[in-house]
Structures are given as C-alpha cells and as structure tokens.
Design a protein around this motif. Structure first.
Motif, PDB file in Angstrom:
ATOM      1  N   LEU A 154       0.822  -1.207   0.000  1.00 58.09           N
ATOM      2  CA  LEU A 154       0.000   0.000   0.000  1.00 58.09           C
ATOM      3  C   LEU A 154       0.855   1.255   0.000  1.00 58.09           C
ATOM      4  N   THR A 155       0.274   2.331  -0.489  1.00 59.52           N
ATOM      5  CA  THR A 155       0.913   3.643  -0.363  1.00 59.52           C
ATOM      6  C   THR A 155       0.578   4.209   1.016  1.00 59.52           C
ATOM      7  N   GLU A 156       1.297   5.237   1.433  1.00 60.70           N
ATOM      8  CA  GLU A 156       1.020   5.850   2.734  1.00 60.70           C
ATOM      9  C   GLU A 156      -0.395   6.418   2.792  1.00 60.70           C
ATOM     10  N   ARG A 157      -0.860   6.952   1.683  1.00 60.94           N
ATOM     11  CA  ARG A 157      -2.211   7.516   1.668  1.00 60.94           C
ATOM     12  C   ARG A 157      -3.259   6.412   1.729  1.00 60.94           C
ATOM     13  N   GLU A 158      -3.014   5.297   1.081  1.00 61.67           N
ATOM     14  CA  GLU A 158      -3.936   4.169   1.181  1.00 61.67           C
ATOM     15  C   GLU A 158      -4.008   3.674   2.625  1.00 61.67           C
ATOM     16  N   VAL A 159      -2.868   3.641   3.297  1.00 59.67           N
ATOM     17  CA  VAL A 159      -2.841   3.228   4.703  1.00 59.67           C
ATOM     18  C   VAL A 159      -3.626   4.210   5.560  1.00 59.67           C
ATOM     19  N   SER A 160      -3.418   5.503   5.354  1.00 59.93           N
ATOM     20  CA  SER A 160      -4.145   6.523   6.125  1.00 59.93           C
ATOM     21  C   SER A 160      -5.645   6.403   5.905  1.00 59.93           C
ATOM     22  N   LEU A 161      -6.039   6.184   4.658  1.00 61.16           N
ATOM     23  CA  LEU A 161      -7.452   6.045   4.337  1.00 61.16           C
ATOM     24  C   LEU A 161      -8.037   4.801   5.000  1.00 61.16           C
ATOM     25  N   LEU A 162      -7.325   3.693   4.903  1.00 60.39           N
ATOM     26  CA  LEU A 162      -7.834   2.449   5.480  1.00 60.39           C
ATOM     27  C   LEU A 162      -7.900   2.531   7.002  1.00 60.39           C
ATOM     28  N   LEU A 163      -6.915   3.158   7.620  1.00 61.15           N
ATOM     29  CA  LEU A 163      -6.945   3.336   9.074  1.00 61.15           C
ATOM     30  C   LEU A 163      -8.163   4.158   9.501  1.00 61.15           C
ATOM     31  N   LEU A 164      -8.460   5.197   8.739  1.00 60.38           N
ATOM     32  CA  LEU A 164      -9.623   6.010   9.064  1.00 60.38           C
ATOM     33  C   LEU A 164     -10.900   5.191   8.923  1.00 60.38           C
ATOM     34  N   LEU A 165     -11.004   4.403   7.853  1.00 57.04           N
ATOM     35  CA  LEU A 165     -12.215   3.605   7.632  1.00 57.04           C
ATOM     36  C   LEU A 165     -12.423   2.570   8.730  1.00 57.04           C
ATOM     37  N   THR A 166     -11.322   2.043   9.298  1.00 51.18           N
ATOM     38  CA  THR A 166     -11.479   1.046  10.360  1.00 51.18           C
ATOM     39  C   THR A 166     -12.159   1.633  11.600  1.00 51.18           C
ATOM     40  N   GLN A 167     -12.096   2.950  11.740  1.00 50.34           N
ATOM     41  CA  GLN A 167     -12.750   3.597  12.882  1.00 50.34           C
ATOM     42  C   GLN A 167     -14.256   3.680  12.709  1.00 50.34           C
ATOM     43  N   TYR A 168     -14.729   3.464  11.492  1.00 53.45           N
ATOM     44  CA  TYR A 168     -16.148   3.639  11.182  1.00 53.45           C
ATOM     45  C   TYR A 168     -16.819   2.325  10.801  1.00 53.45           C
ATOM     46  N   ASN A 169     -16.319   1.212  11.344  1.00 54.43           N
ATOM     47  CA  ASN A 169     -16.924  -0.085  11.034  1.00 54.43           C
ATOM     48  C   ASN A 169     -18.400  -0.099  11.425  1.00 54.43           C
ATOM     49  N   ASN A 170     -19.231  -0.541  10.478  1.00 55.04           N
ATOM     50  CA  ASN A 170     -20.694  -0.578  10.658  1.00 55.04           C
ATOM     51  C   ASN A 170     -21.286   0.814  10.862  1.00 55.04           C
ATOM     52  N   GLN A 171     -20.605   1.823  10.346  1.00 53.96           N
ATOM     53  CA  GLN A 171     -21.082   3.201  10.433  1.00 53.96           C
ATOM     54  C   GLN A 171     -20.916   3.880   9.065  1.00 53.96           C
ATOM     55  N   VAL A 172     -21.442   5.075   8.990  1.00 56.59           N
ATOM     56  CA  VAL A 172     -21.269   5.895   7.787  1.00 56.59           C
ATOM     57  C   VAL A 172     -20.211   6.956   8.060  1.00 56.59           C
TER      58      VAL A 172
END
Length: 228
Positions: A154-172
């Motif tokens: 992954l690129t650093e930005r892909e990692v940052s994006l994925l880390l952010l998304l993990t905080q919103y599991n089952n959420q919008v």
C-alpha cells in the motif's frame, strides 16, 4: 478489529466507575487508574493506549504534570477533565498539547463525540502491528494488506485512508471527514482522487465479499469490515 484503548486517570471512584462503564458500552477498551503514579508505572499498559483522559485535580500529582510525564514515555492525544467552574491554567494545558477540555460532570455522549473528534483530527493510527479485516490482515506499519499468500503493498495515503475507515466499522463516514483527515482538502479534484483510492481498496478486498465500502450518494460511505 482493534478497539480504541483509553487511559482514564480519575480519582473519584463513583465518577470514574460510571465513565469507564459508559466508554466500554461504546466499545472502547478502558484502563482506569485512580492513582496517577500507578498509571505512570504501568508502561506496558499505557503503551497500548490510543488516547488519555486525565482529571486535572489528582492526588500526588496534578493532571498537567501527569500529561507532561506521560509524553516523555509515549505520544498520544489527551483530554483534561475539570470540575465545573474550576479555575485552571488552560494556556499551560494547550502548551502541553491538550486536545480538549471537558467539564465535570459531563454528558457521556458528548465525551464520546469529543474523543472521536480528537482521534479523527489526529489521523488516528492503530498502535497494533496487525488489524484483522475479514479474511485479510492489515499491517499499517509495514504498508501491507495481506490475504492468503498475497501481499498488497500500500501507499502511505492508502494506509491513512484504510486506518480512518477502520474507525467507522458498521457506520457511515462522510466524504468531508475523509477529505479533511486524509487529503486535508475538500475541493472537487481532491474528491475525485478520493474516489479512485476507494476503488483501489474495493479491488484489494474483492476476495472477501463480506467486506463492503458502500457509496451513499451525496453523503459518504457505509463501512462493513467483519472481524473473523
């Protein structure tokens, strides 16, 4: 999926107990200490924490001093708890890097929102080496997403994006939140770039149809990251 781990230092038993219970109800891990010296001594515990909530008025050591000593051991955001109408040196707290102040007694729901806002502003990153997402293993420090015998670099930005998304599991999560915290920009062209990155993540996760990053038109994305 790793839960957010909170270091809570609050000497008032009743308030601390209620606060701990409420945070756990919202799926946070909580390490609660009434004695600030004990919190400092348990490095193996504080090293697991993602954010600290510190009462300003503590026995043996005030919250400002505790924050300074904690920062010598580990770098994480922190919030101060203050008694209502308590006169404190807010400038000192800001110089120490305080991310927020919360008056006691506080509305627990407001506290939850403030914690999430602080973590979002900080671009929260997991302290764990690995995060399980369905049948995948996400290794943010190594910039790797692993599935079976395949490693996706992954690129650093892909990692940052994925880390952010993990905080919103089952959420919008809204488009604005993603753009502000990953791209630091909300213009049209940045939005198009974000859509490209979202498409990439969907391709990475195509081997597990339980994993979903569903577009909600005009709002953002509904994230479903199952935990095996």
């Amino acid at each position: 999926m790793k839960k957010v781990t909170v270091l809570l230092v609050e000497d008032e038993y009743d308030f601390g107990f209620i606060l701990k219970q409420y945070l756990e109800m919202y799926d946070f891990n909580v390490h609660w200490y009434q004695n600030p010296m004990k919190a400092l001594d348990d490095f193996s515990i504080i090293n697991q924490c993602d954010i600290a909530i510190l009462d300003v008025m503590l026995p043996q050591m005030d919250g400002f001093t505790l924050a300074k000593k904690l920062q010598e051991k580990i770098d994480f955001p922190f919030l101060f708890l203050t008694a209502k109408n308590q006169q404190i040196d807010r400038i000192l707290g800001l110089k120490l890097g305080a991310d927020d102040y919360i008056s006691k007694p506080c509305d627990p729901e407001e506290l939850i929102l403030r914690i999430k806002n602080v973590l979002n502003r900080k671009g929260y990153k997991s302290t764990r080496e690995e995060i399980l997402i369905g049948s995948y293993i996400f290794k943010p420090k190594q910039l790797i997403l692993q599935h079976s015998n395949t490693d996706y670099q992954l690129t650093e930005r892909e990692v940052s994006l994925l880390l952010l998304l993990t905080q919103y599991n089952n959420q919008v999560v809204t488009r604005e939140v993603i753009l502000q915290h990953v791209w630091k920009n909300t213009d049209y062209f940045t939005g198009r770039s974000m859509d490209v990155f979202i498409s990439r993540l969907r391709k990475y996760f195509q081997n597990d149809d339980r994993i979903k990053i569903q577009s909600i038109r005009g709002v953002g994305f509904h994230v479903v990251f199952p935990v095996d």
